[in-house]
Scaffold this motif. Sequence first.
Motif, PDB file in Angstrom:
ATOM      1  N   UNK A   7      -8.777 -14.360 -21.503  1.00  0.00           N
ATOM      2  CA  UNK A   7      -8.943 -15.813 -21.650  1.00  0.00           C
ATOM      3  C   UNK A   7      -9.664 -16.120 -22.961  1.00  0.00           C
ATOM      4  N   UNK A   8      -8.953 -16.788 -23.877  1.00  0.00           N
ATOM      5  CA  UNK A   8      -9.486 -17.159 -25.186  1.00  0.00           C
ATOM      6  C   UNK A   8      -9.420 -18.680 -25.346  1.00  0.00           C
ATOM      7  N   UNK A 185       5.829  -7.027 -27.720  1.00  0.00           N
ATOM      8  CA  UNK A 185       5.196  -8.290 -28.096  1.00  0.00           C
ATOM      9  C   UNK A 185       3.963  -8.557 -27.243  1.00  0.00           C
ATOM     10  N   UNK A 186       2.844  -8.814 -27.908  1.00  0.00           N
ATOM     11  CA  UNK A 186       1.599  -9.170 -27.229  1.00  0.00           C
ATOM     12  C   UNK A 186       1.475 -10.687 -27.283  1.00  0.00           C
ATOM     13  N   UNK A 187       1.665 -11.310 -26.125  1.00  0.00           N
ATOM     14  CA  UNK A 187       1.860 -12.752 -26.063  1.00  0.00           C
ATOM     15  C   UNK A 187       0.663 -13.452 -25.422  1.00  0.00           C
ATOM     16  N   UNK A 188       0.207 -14.522 -26.069  1.00  0.00           N
ATOM     17  CA  UNK A 188      -0.740 -15.457 -25.471  1.00  0.00           C
ATOM     18  C   UNK A 188       0.015 -16.720 -25.094  1.00  0.00           C
ATOM     19  N   UNK A 195       1.515 -23.207 -17.306  1.00  0.00           N
ATOM     20  CA  UNK A 195       2.539 -22.205 -17.065  1.00  0.00           C
ATOM     21  C   UNK A 195       1.942 -20.797 -16.933  1.00  0.00           C
ATOM     22  N   UNK A 196       0.651 -20.726 -16.662  1.00  0.00           N
ATOM     23  CA  UNK A 196      -0.009 -19.428 -16.691  1.00  0.00           C
ATOM     24  C   UNK A 196       0.504 -18.476 -15.625  1.00  0.00           C
ATOM     25  N   UNK A 197       0.726 -18.952 -14.419  1.00  0.00           N
ATOM     26  CA  UNK A 197       1.174 -18.066 -13.344  1.00  0.00           C
ATOM     27  C   UNK A 197       2.551 -17.501 -13.654  1.00  0.00           C
ATOM     28  N   UNK A 198       3.470 -18.361 -14.062  1.00  0.00           N
ATOM     29  CA  UNK A 198       4.814 -17.889 -14.394  1.00  0.00           C
ATOM     30  C   UNK A 198       4.782 -16.966 -15.606  1.00  0.00           C
ATOM     31  N   UNK A 199       4.002 -17.325 -16.616  1.00  0.00           N
ATOM     32  CA  UNK A 199       3.938 -16.511 -17.833  1.00  0.00           C
ATOM     33  C   UNK A 199       3.321 -15.147 -17.554  1.00  0.00           C
ATOM     34  N   UNK A 206      -2.627 -12.649 -22.496  1.00  0.00           N
ATOM     35  CA  UNK A 206      -3.748 -13.565 -22.427  1.00  0.00           C
ATOM     36  C   UNK A 206      -3.317 -15.013 -22.482  1.00  0.00           C
ATOM     37  N   UNK A 207      -4.317 -15.897 -22.433  1.00  0.00           N
ATOM     38  CA  UNK A 207      -4.069 -17.327 -22.437  1.00  0.00           C
ATOM     39  C   UNK A 207      -5.074 -18.013 -23.346  1.00  0.00           C
TER      40      UNK A 207
END
Length: 301
Positions: A7-8, A185-188, A195-199, A206-207
């Motif tokens: 979490x950022x 790919x390292x995706x935030x 959309x955090x749960x789906x992502x 991270x988010x």
Amino acid sequence: MTTLEGVFPVISTPFTDTDELDPSTLQREIDWLIEGGVDGLTIAMVSEVLRLSEAERRTLTELTVEHTGGRVPVIASVGAETTRLAISYATHAQEAGATAVMAISPMAVALPDDQIATYFRTIIESIEIPVVVQDASGYLGRALPISLYVDLIDRYGADRVYVKPEASPIGPRLSTLREASGGRARVFEGTGGLMLVDSFSRGIVGTMPGAEMPWAIVALWRALLDGEQERASRIHGLIAALVSLQTSLDSFIAVEKHMLVRQGVFISENRRQPVAFILDAETRAAVDRLTDELLVACTTN
């Protein structure tokens, strides 16, 4: 090289009554976020960087890195309308001690793909720390091609290039990116938690939400990591309801600063003028009610 994950939150920039940066409130915000269990801090568009002067953007980066004091990584915003200015921001951020930088492409003109690619490649090659390539298509109106992300990862490696794709449909595009990059790919994600749960199910690392409810996003992230689906769904439903009230960049900042004042972190809801959204009484009441319900959901099993 530090691995960025978790979490950022994007810090909110506090202003005084005379419209100056407020360092003491910024320090309180940083301490509050870190005490809330975040994994890092980000300076980005929700930090109102587009309303800051060049000197203020550099000062914001310096103040944030200095007060964070290495407790968590700091990602600094460096996107600009010219490659020259973006490089200047990026090299300054590296010298100031930022862990990484994040860049959007120029917004004033619709650039061809080759120019956008050169812009990001030049930023990456100008520094040694990682670069987060941000889509920001909600503001630009045009998504970055998935092939661009893959090419940058191929050229510089997944430890140097992180990505923050925001184009719709987010879920399917994340899956396409995962397949096209061979899972490298390292995706935030950057939807404020909407959309955090789906992502998460599609492999993000991270988010980058706002700074107004770190305790809720951290609780949701940990529930997802621990496989606590029922708890995650309960918390996510209320986060989604809150984020649904934040339908533009200006409304996001207005709600965020209201919540920060209500929680005793900020002393003022001041935003840089002019603004396109005013928080009315009904929306304010809805935000307060949902915040209280979310707090209960996060503090009960």
